[in-house]
Design a protein around this motif. Structure first.
Motif, PDB file in Angstrom:
ATOM      1  N   LYS A   1      -6.419 -15.676  33.139  1.00 42.44           N
ATOM      2  CA  LYS A   1      -5.592 -16.877  33.272  1.00 42.44           C
ATOM      3  C   LYS A   1      -4.699 -16.801  34.513  1.00 42.44           C
ATOM      4  CE  LYS A   1      -5.399 -17.863  28.303  1.00 42.44           C
ATOM      5  NZ  LYS A   1      -4.517 -18.054  27.123  1.00 42.44           N
ATOM      6  N   GLY A   2      -4.727 -17.856  35.313  1.00 40.84           N
ATOM      7  CA  GLY A   2      -3.834 -17.930  36.466  1.00 40.84           C
ATOM      8  C   GLY A   2      -4.320 -17.145  37.667  1.00 40.84           C
ATOM      9  N   ASP A   3      -3.693 -17.413  38.792  1.00 38.25           N
ATOM     10  CA  ASP A   3      -4.056 -16.732  40.040  1.00 38.25           C
ATOM     11  C   ASP A   3      -3.522 -15.307  40.106  1.00 38.25           C
ATOM     12  OD1 ASP A   3      -5.300 -19.063  40.879  1.00 38.25           O
ATOM     13  OD2 ASP A   3      -3.510 -19.820  41.917  1.00 38.25           O
ATOM     14  N   ASP A   4      -2.646 -14.941  39.165  1.00 36.71           N
ATOM     15  CA  ASP A   4      -2.043 -13.606  39.196  1.00 36.71           C
ATOM     16  C   ASP A   4      -2.662 -12.665  38.181  1.00 36.71           C
ATOM     17  OD1 ASP A   4      -1.096 -14.886  36.943  1.00 36.71           O
ATOM     18  OD2 ASP A   4       0.918 -14.006  37.072  1.00 36.71           O
ATOM     19  N   SER A   5      -3.873 -12.978  37.697  1.00 34.53           N
ATOM     20  CA  SER A   5      -4.478 -12.153  36.649  1.00 34.53           C
ATOM     21  C   SER A   5      -4.701 -10.717  37.114  1.00 34.53           C
ATOM     22  CB  SER A   5      -5.793 -12.770  36.168  1.00 34.53           C
ATOM     23  OG  SER A   5      -6.714 -12.890  37.240  1.00 34.53           O
ATOM     24  N   VAL A   6      -5.130 -10.552  38.374  1.00 36.28           N
ATOM     25  CA  VAL A   6      -5.349  -9.203  38.900  1.00 36.28           C
ATOM     26  C   VAL A   6      -4.026  -8.454  39.022  1.00 36.28           C
ATOM     27  CG1 VAL A   6      -6.175  -7.868  40.876  1.00 36.28           C
ATOM     28  CG2 VAL A   6      -7.449  -9.876  40.114  1.00 36.28           C
ATOM     29  N   ASP A   7      -2.988  -9.158  39.471  1.00 38.29           N
ATOM     30  CA  ASP A   7      -1.668  -8.520  39.595  1.00 38.29           C
ATOM     31  C   ASP A   7      -1.151  -8.081  38.228  1.00 38.29           C
ATOM     32  OD1 ASP A   7      -1.692  -8.956  42.314  1.00 38.29           O
ATOM     33  OD2 ASP A   7      -0.653 -10.882  42.173  1.00 38.29           O
ATOM     34  N   ARG A   8      -1.370  -8.914  37.209  1.00 37.98           N
ATOM     35  CA  ARG A   8      -0.906  -8.551  35.868  1.00 37.98           C
ATOM     36  C   ARG A   8      -1.681  -7.352  35.322  1.00 37.98           C
ATOM     37  NH1 ARG A   8      -2.250 -12.040  32.449  1.00 37.98           N
ATOM     38  NH2 ARG A   8      -3.228 -13.677  33.697  1.00 37.98           N
ATOM     39  N   LEU A   9      -2.972  -7.322  35.576  1.00 36.30           N
ATOM     40  CA  LEU A   9      -3.766  -6.167  35.153  1.00 36.30           C
ATOM     41  C   LEU A   9      -3.300  -4.904  35.868  1.00 36.30           C
ATOM     42  CD1 LEU A   9      -6.166  -4.744  33.807  1.00 36.30           C
ATOM     43  CD2 LEU A   9      -7.610  -5.577  35.672  1.00 36.30           C
ATOM     44  N   THR A  10      -3.069  -5.020  37.164  1.00 35.67           N
ATOM     45  CA  THR A  10      -2.621  -3.861  37.942  1.00 35.67           C
ATOM     46  C   THR A  10      -1.283  -3.346  37.424  1.00 35.67           C
ATOM     47  OG1 THR A  10      -3.762  -4.703  39.905  1.00 35.67           O
ATOM     48  CG2 THR A  10      -2.065  -3.033  40.261  1.00 35.67           C
ATOM     49  N   SER A  11      -0.346  -4.255  37.182  1.00 33.31           N
ATOM     50  CA  SER A  11       0.978  -3.856  36.700  1.00 33.31           C
ATOM     51  C   SER A  11       0.882  -3.168  35.340  1.00 33.31           C
ATOM     52  CB  SER A  11       1.889  -5.082  36.595  1.00 33.31           C
ATOM     53  OG  SER A  11       2.089  -5.669  37.872  1.00 33.31           O
ATOM     54  N   LYS A  12       0.024  -3.697  34.480  1.00 30.10           N
ATOM     55  CA  LYS A  12      -0.117  -3.100  33.145  1.00 30.10           C
ATOM     56  C   LYS A  12      -0.720  -1.704  33.235  1.00 30.10           C
ATOM     57  CE  LYS A  12       0.411  -3.583  28.707  1.00 30.10           C
ATOM     58  NZ  LYS A  12       1.777  -3.781  28.133  1.00 30.10           N
ATOM     59  N   LEU A  13      -1.719  -1.535  34.081  1.00 30.12           N
ATOM     60  CA  LEU A  13      -2.324  -0.211  34.247  1.00 30.12           C
ATOM     61  C   LEU A  13      -1.326   0.793  34.802  1.00 30.12           C
ATOM     62  CD1 LEU A  13      -5.822  -1.186  35.716  1.00 30.12           C
ATOM     63  CD2 LEU A  13      -5.362  -0.285  33.438  1.00 30.12           C
ATOM     64  N   GLU A  14      -0.443   0.322  35.670  1.00 30.72           N
ATOM     65  CA  GLU A  14       0.522   1.227  36.304  1.00 30.72           C
ATOM     66  C   GLU A  14       1.695   1.578  35.399  1.00 30.72           C
ATOM     67  OE1 GLU A  14       1.471  -0.835  39.884  1.00 30.72           O
ATOM     68  OE2 GLU A  14      -0.293  -0.070  40.980  1.00 30.72           O
ATOM     69  N   GLU A  15       1.787   0.935  34.231  1.00 24.33           N
ATOM     70  CA  GLU A  15       2.853   1.276  33.286  1.00 24.33           C
ATOM     71  C   GLU A  15       2.612   2.640  32.641  1.00 24.33           C
ATOM     72  OE1 GLU A  15       3.306  -1.758  30.384  1.00 24.33           O
ATOM     73  OE2 GLU A  15       3.957  -3.297  31.823  1.00 24.33           O
TER      74      GLU A  15
END
Length: 263
Positions: free
Chosen positions: A150-164
């Motif tokens: 969902k949204g244009d930031d889906s990759v950014d959200r995935l990246t942020s979650k992985l980096e947690e």
């Protein structure tokens, strides 16, 4: 007057030849160096190439692997399955069936004396993402199974979650690069098969080993189970240099699949 022009052109030819020779030598040197980095064991030397330059240059035309010879022959098959969510005529959505893209690709090389180099593209993508996924810690593997579309930031959200979560070996960046390539490939496959109404894609890379050598004479021996890479739904990825029209023309030439213009 004409003689002077002829002499001027003749005098300029050696300079042009020298320039062309220098350019050819530089291109040859670059190709040899890139090929060396590609087939050699991964090392910090690859950082000499900025960004994704090395992989974008070598794949799909120049990719090589010595695994067929050493340290042991290839002992398994890779699969890459794709499905999509497609918008229907009434504005709804439907989920397609899975299509094994690697079977379609390999059909281009089966029983052909001069198969295209691109016939192994799906296998290469599957092998790449499976290797990167296996290196991930378990926490990150659980995140990868979730949907991010969902949204244009889906990759950014995935990246942020992985980096947690902790990533002691620094495997997340390599995985994200592999996933980006796999999603771009899956997008092309999905659009070739189901057309421009594709909304999002899901793919599953997997490996299945052959019957172990020790059981080669056992008539009841069965191949080990498929080892899948579970990835959730992803937003479409289209690279600027991709040609959807040319890919569809090539991919849909196989008898293994019915594409959008045939349905």
């Amino acid at each position: 007057m004409d003689t002077d022009k002829t002499e001027t052109r003749a005098a300029g030819r050696p300079a042009v030849k020298r320039v062309l020779m220098v350019v050819a030598m530089l291109l040859t040197a670059f190709h040899l160096f890139a090929s060396f980095l590609w087939i050699a064991p991964p090392s910090t030397m690859r950082q000499v190439m900025p960004g994704n330059l090395l992989s974008e240059y070598m794949i799909p035309l120049w990719g090589q692997s010595w695994s067929v010879f050493a340290p042991e022959p290839i002992n398994g098959d890779y699969y890459f399955d794709v499905r999509a969510v497609v918008e229907t005529a009434d504005g709804g959505e439907k989920v397609t069936e899975w299509v094994r893209a690697t079977d379609v690709e390999l059909d281009h090389s089966t029983y052909r004396l001069f198969p295209p180099r691109s016939a192994g593209l799906g296998v290469g993508v599957a092998s790449d993402i499976k290797g990167s996924w296996e290196d991930l810690p378990n926490d990150q593997k659980a995140i990868v199974k979730l949907d991010y579309f969902k949204g244009d930031d889906s990759v950014d959200r995935l990246t942020s979650k992985l980096e947690e979560y902790d990533d002691p070996d620094g495997t997340v960046d390599d995985y994200l690069e592999s996933e980006h390539l796999a999603t771009a490939y899956a997008t092309q496959v999905a659009k070739a098969i189901w057309g421009e109404d594709v909304q999002r894609v899901q793919y599953q890379a997997a490996r299945q080993n052959v019957v172990p050598f020790a059981q080669r004479n056992d008539d009841n021996a069965e191949r080990p189970n498929i080892q899948p890479v579970p990835v959730g739904w992803r937003a479409l990825v289209t690279e600027p240099h991709q040609s959807q029209e040319e890919f569809a023309k090539y991919f849909c030439a196989s008898d293994e699949v019915r594409c959008a213009d045939e349905q």
